[in-house]
Design an enzyme around this catalytic site. Structure first.
Site, PDB file in Angstrom:
ATOM      1  N   GLU A   1      10.213   0.825  10.239  1.00 22.67           N
ATOM      2  CA  GLU A   1      11.201   1.914  10.067  1.00 22.67           C
ATOM      3  C   GLU A   1      10.453   3.191  10.370  1.00 22.67           C
ATOM      4  O   GLU A   1       9.606   3.603   9.592  1.00 22.67           O
ATOM      5  CB  GLU A   1      11.691   1.996   8.621  1.00 22.67           C
ATOM      6  CG  GLU A   1      12.376   0.784   8.081  1.00 22.67           C
ATOM      7  CD  GLU A   1      13.750   0.599   8.641  1.00 22.67           C
ATOM      8  OE1 GLU A   1      14.239   1.498   9.356  1.00 22.67           O
ATOM      9  OE2 GLU A   1      14.331  -0.459   8.379  1.00 22.67           O
TER      10      GLU A   1
ATOM     11  N   GLU B   1      10.186  15.292  15.477  1.00 25.94           N
ATOM     12  CA  GLU B   1      10.517  15.184  14.057  1.00 25.94           C
ATOM     13  C   GLU B   1       9.683  16.205  13.290  1.00 25.94           C
ATOM     14  O   GLU B   1       8.458  16.186  13.360  1.00 25.94           O
ATOM     15  CB  GLU B   1      10.198  13.771  13.575  1.00 25.94           C
ATOM     16  CG  GLU B   1      10.505  13.573  12.113  1.00 25.94           C
ATOM     17  CD  GLU B   1      10.371  12.119  11.684  1.00 25.94           C
ATOM     18  OE1 GLU B   1       9.300  11.538  11.899  1.00 25.94           O
ATOM     19  OE2 GLU B   1      11.346  11.581  11.141  1.00 25.94           O
TER      20      GLU B   1
ATOM     21  N   LYS C   1       0.848  -1.203   0.000  1.00 25.43           N
ATOM     22  CA  LYS C   1       0.000   0.000   0.000  1.00 25.43           C
ATOM     23  C   LYS C   1       0.879   1.247   0.000  1.00 25.43           C
ATOM     24  O   LYS C   1       1.501   1.591   0.996  1.00 25.43           O
ATOM     25  CB  LYS C   1      -0.950   0.046   1.198  1.00 25.43           C
ATOM     26  CG  LYS C   1      -2.084   0.991   0.872  1.00 25.43           C
ATOM     27  CD  LYS C   1      -2.623   1.899   1.930  1.00 25.43           C
ATOM     28  CE  LYS C   1      -1.828   2.916   2.624  1.00 25.43           C
ATOM     29  NZ  LYS C   1      -1.777   4.234   1.962  1.00 25.43           N
TER      30      LYS C   1
ATOM     31  N   CYS D   1      13.685  10.395   7.024  1.00 25.83           N
ATOM     32  CA  CYS D   1      13.589   9.956   8.418  1.00 25.83           C
ATOM     33  C   CYS D   1      14.949  10.044   9.108  1.00 25.83           C
ATOM     34  O   CYS D   1      15.028  10.233  10.308  1.00 25.83           O
ATOM     35  CB  CYS D   1      13.027   8.553   8.483  1.00 25.83           C
ATOM     36  SG  CYS D   1      13.760   7.431   7.324  1.00 25.83           S
TER      37      CYS D   1
HETATM   38  P1  NAP Z   1       2.087   8.120   8.130  1.00 25.87           P
HETATM   39  O1  NAP Z   1       0.696   8.495   8.489  1.00 25.87           O
HETATM   40  O2  NAP Z   1       2.863   7.326   9.079  1.00 25.87           O
HETATM   41  O3  NAP Z   1       1.976   7.381   6.717  1.00 25.87           O
HETATM   42  C1  NAP Z   1       2.756   6.293   6.307  1.00 25.87           C
HETATM   43  C2  NAP Z   1       1.886   5.231   5.661  1.00 25.87           C
HETATM   44  O4  NAP Z   1       0.995   4.649   6.614  1.00 25.87           O
HETATM   45  C3  NAP Z   1       0.985   5.744   4.543  1.00 25.87           C
HETATM   46  O5  NAP Z   1       0.935   4.774   3.524  1.00 25.87           O
HETATM   47  C4  NAP Z   1      -0.331   5.898   5.258  1.00 25.87           C
HETATM   48  O6  NAP Z   1      -1.437   5.933   4.426  1.00 25.87           O
HETATM   49  C5  NAP Z   1      -0.334   4.672   6.132  1.00 25.87           C
HETATM   50  N1  NAP Z   1      -1.280   4.732   7.243  1.00 25.87           N
HETATM   51  C6  NAP Z   1      -1.864   5.825   7.814  1.00 25.87           C
HETATM   52  N2  NAP Z   1      -2.646   5.451   8.846  1.00 25.87           N
HETATM   53  C7  NAP Z   1      -2.563   4.118   8.940  1.00 25.87           C
HETATM   54  C8  NAP Z   1      -3.125   3.128   9.808  1.00 25.87           C
HETATM   55  N3  NAP Z   1      -3.944   3.460  10.813  1.00 25.87           N
HETATM   56  N4  NAP Z   1      -2.807   1.841   9.625  1.00 25.87           N
HETATM   57  C9  NAP Z   1      -1.965   1.485   8.642  1.00 25.87           C
HETATM   58  N5  NAP Z   1      -1.408   2.341   7.778  1.00 25.87           N
HETATM   59  C10 NAP Z   1      -1.703   3.651   7.919  1.00 25.87           C
HETATM   60  O7  NAP Z   1       2.897   9.410   7.774  1.00 25.87           O
HETATM   61  P2  NAP Z   1       2.283  10.814   7.299  1.00 25.87           P
HETATM   62  O8  NAP Z   1       1.020  11.161   8.007  1.00 25.87           O
HETATM   63  O9  NAP Z   1       2.222  10.769   5.849  1.00 25.87           O
HETATM   64  O10 NAP Z   1       3.416  11.796   7.803  1.00 25.87           O
HETATM   65  C11 NAP Z   1       3.354  12.312   9.124  1.00 25.87           C
HETATM   66  C12 NAP Z   1       4.713  12.386   9.733  1.00 25.87           C
HETATM   67  O11 NAP Z   1       5.278  11.089   9.779  1.00 25.87           O
HETATM   68  C13 NAP Z   1       5.714  13.203   8.955  1.00 25.87           C
HETATM   69  O12 NAP Z   1       5.601  14.555   9.192  1.00 25.87           O
HETATM   70  C14 NAP Z   1       6.996  12.625   9.462  1.00 25.87           C
HETATM   71  O13 NAP Z   1       7.329  13.194  10.693  1.00 25.87           O
HETATM   72  C15 NAP Z   1       6.658  11.164   9.650  1.00 25.87           C
HETATM   73  N6  NAP Z   1       7.080  10.343   8.491  1.00 25.87           N
HETATM   74  C16 NAP Z   1       8.149   9.545   8.630  1.00 25.87           C
HETATM   75  C17 NAP Z   1       8.592   8.791   7.546  1.00 25.87           C
HETATM   76  C18 NAP Z   1       9.780   7.901   7.631  1.00 25.87           C
HETATM   77  O14 NAP Z   1      10.364   7.587   6.607  1.00 25.87           O
HETATM   78  N7  NAP Z   1      10.150   7.430   8.798  1.00 25.87           N
HETATM   79  C19 NAP Z   1       7.941   8.876   6.324  1.00 25.87           C
HETATM   80  C20 NAP Z   1       6.820   9.690   6.219  1.00 25.87           C
HETATM   81  C21 NAP Z   1       6.407  10.413   7.313  1.00 25.87           C
HETATM   82  P3  NAP Z   1      -1.925   7.389   3.955  1.00 25.87           P
HETATM   83  O15 NAP Z   1      -0.882   7.866   3.041  1.00 25.87           O
HETATM   84  O16 NAP Z   1      -3.217   7.187   3.289  1.00 25.87           O
HETATM   85  O17 NAP Z   1      -2.066   8.231   5.197  1.00 25.87           O
END
Ligand code: NAP
Ligand code: MG
Length: 503
Positions: free
Chosen positions: A276, A407, A202, A310
């Site tokens: 991760e 972060e 996904k 990250c």
């Molecule tokens: P996120 O919510 O953690 O999204 C990552 C993935 O998880 C996306 O594919 C997302 O789908 C999915 N997801 C969301 N809610 C879920 C759930 N309840 N169960 C399973 N999967 C789910 O990250 P974000 O909201 O896009 O970003 C928020 C913050 O996360 C950023 O500002 C940053 O601090 C951090 N982040 C960290 C990384 C990393 O590489 N460690 C990468 C991205 C973001 P959707 O796209 O539909 O929400």
């Protein structure tokens, strides 16, 4: 007031132009399909806000179909037992196909995510191809051991032959973020295929497109139906995948907050989980560092991918003897960075991925200023169209400020003075995260001493963002569970069986 960036989305590659005009479909059981609900969502160009494509909004029912297809492919076809050389050929073909289409992938990634097209070309796409090439080498090298059991209860005259096998885990759910969309897909898919698993991927809702193009390439390369399934959708699709009773393993990259949800959802059938997650990585500049290279490395550490990495080095610790000189040189370099759209080769800082991310990052910039930090350079949104922020360095911070602890995921660093080695190690380790750390020194003993004391999954000395398919990557503390890449990913996607025979 920073200038308005005048731009409309333009597409160079005829192939990508065609790709964007065709209706986007998900890949389930070898078929390209719409979502069961018929719903779609829109993916945008973050430099302009223009619509790029409508993508199927997969939900729990689509996830269920994909998991069933993956289960059937795993249990009822020869995939899991494919000869290693044929598996290697397949992964190699995927790697080659990515290289052949490097321009197309780079442009599509830059359009969907906003990142500089040059970086997408030189890093994201090539690193994705490299990941498939690296794991193409593995299938014929996966080994077990022969063991020498004593078998205390058996009569002494009976001999035993015992050995271990590494076998695939089964059906894998893989959820990836939007910051390195194609590369994260490769990190997940390549080792899973190398070890004979089947999977449901996904992608993030903000950046689904390169995963779909990769899906096309994998089908063309001969990945059998049901082995790789790609369901585009929102968090509810991710939740359905991580909670699915017939998924054997979840691999997730994203926020620590969602990582915890994955762990809870996985507890129903105790599926295996690797994570991760986030980071707030320290980058330490000692007084004996080569200052020009440290300035360049620190800059790169927090601005690569506009800070949406990250492992970004966002807590910069600088020895007090060189603090002013270093900050001045860093601020000067920051001021030379051009902020602009990803398709302008001069742009170093490109838009953040979405309006939501822009608001998050601007929220941190404002909080920093309100809490009394000084924006040495930057500190604001850039322009008033697209999702741009100024690259920013804060000084005069205290360790309780949100900009120091949390972060941010934007091109924002804090610069903090320190006076001695043990003090800075303590400060660097004072974080709920532990993904990466950098240190800059010309003292060899210090380099190894400090590297061994930093609580981080990757430590970089006189360099930063040193990622490679052969090097394990992952985090201490709340930065994750397990390590990806290198031989570690082979372990993540296999389980060990011991076989014992009385002779
Ligand atoms: P996120 O919510 O953690 O999204 C990552 C993935 O998880 C996306 O594919 C997302 O789908 C999915 N997801 C969301 N809610 C879920 C759930 N309840 N169960 C399973 N999967 C789910 O990250 P974000 O909201 O896009 O970003 C928020 C913050 O996360 C950023 O500002 C940053 O601090 C951090 N982040 C960290 C990384 C990393 O590489 N460690 C990468 C991205 C973001 P959707 O796209 O539909 O929400
Ligand atoms: Mg997009």
């Amino acid at each position: 007031m920073s200038p308005t960036i005048e731009t409309r989305t333009t597409v160079q590659s005829p192939q990508i132009s065609k790709f964007l005009k065709q209706p986007q479909k998900m890949l389930i059981n070898g078929e390209w399909c719409d979502s069961v609900s018929g719903q779609t969502f829109t993916t945008y160009d973050p430099a302009t806000g223009d619509v790029l494509a409508e993508v199927p909004r997969g939900g729990p029912e689509d996830i269920d179909h994909a998991v069933k297809a993956a289960r059937t492919a795993f249990e009822e076809t020869s995939w899991a037992r494919l000869r290693p050389n044929l598996r290697e050929d397949l992964l190699w073909r995927i790697s080659q196909a990515i290289v052949e289409r490097v321009e197309d992938f780079a442009e599509l990634e830059s359009l969907d995510n906003g990142k500089p097209i040059g970086i997408a070309h030189a890093f994201d796409v090539r690193a994705a191809a490299d990941c498939f090439r690296y794991y193409a080498g593995w299938p014929s090298k996966i080994q077990g051991a022969t063991n020498n059991p004593s078998m205390l209860l058996a009569p002494t005259e009976v001999e035993f032959h015992s050995y271990t096998r590494r076998e695939p885990v089964g059906v894998c759910g893989q959820i990836i973020p939007w910051n390195f969309p194609l590369l994260m897909a490769a990190w997940k898919i390549a080792p899973a295929l190398a070890t004979g698993n089947t999977l449901v991927l996904k992608p993030a809702e903000q950046t689904p497109l390169t995963a779909l193009l990769l899906g096309q390439i994998m089908v063309e390369a001969g990945v059998p139906a049901g082995v790789v399934n790609i369901v585009t959708g929102y968090g509810d699709a991710g939740a359905a995948l991580s909670g699915h009773e017939d998924v054997d393993k979840m691999a997730f990259t994203g926020s620590t907050e969602v990582g915890k949800k994955i762990v809870n959802a996985a507890s129903g059938n105790l599926k295996k989980v690797s994570l991760e997650l986030g980071g707030k990585s320290p980058n330490i500049v000692f007084e004996d560092a080569d200052i020009p290279s440290a300035v360049g490395g620190v800059l790169q550490g927090f601005t690569l991918n506009s800070g949406q990495a990250c492992e970004a080095g966002t807590r910069v610790y600088v020895h007090e003897k060189i603090y002013d000189e270093f900050n001045q040189a860093l601020a000067e370099q920051v001021r030379t960075l051009k902020v602009g759209p990803g398709n302008d080769p001069e742009s170093a800082i490109t838009p953040l991925v979405s309006e939501e991310q822009l608001n998050r990052v601007v929220g941190y910039l404002n909080a920093g200023k309100e809490e009394g930090a000084h924006a040495l350079v930057g500190g604001n949104r850039h322009g008033d169209s697209g999702y741009f922020v100024e690259p920013t360095v804060f000084t005069d911070t205290t360790e309780d400020m949100s900009i120091v602890r949390e972060e941010i995921f934007g091109p924002v660093a804090v610069s903090i003075p320190f006076s001695d080695e043990s003090e800075v190690i303590k400060a660097a380790n004072k974080s709920e995260y532990g993904l990466a750390a950098g240190l800059w020194t010309t003292d060899l003993s210090r380099a190894h001493r400090v590297a061994s004391r930093l609580n981080a999954g990757s430590v970089w000395v006189n360099t930063y963002h040193a990622l490679d398919s052969a090097l394990p990557f992952g985090g201490f503390h709340q930065s994750g569970w397990g390590r990806e890449l290198g031989p570690e990913s082979i372990e993540l996607y296999t389980q060990v069986k011991s076989v014992t025979m009385a002779l």
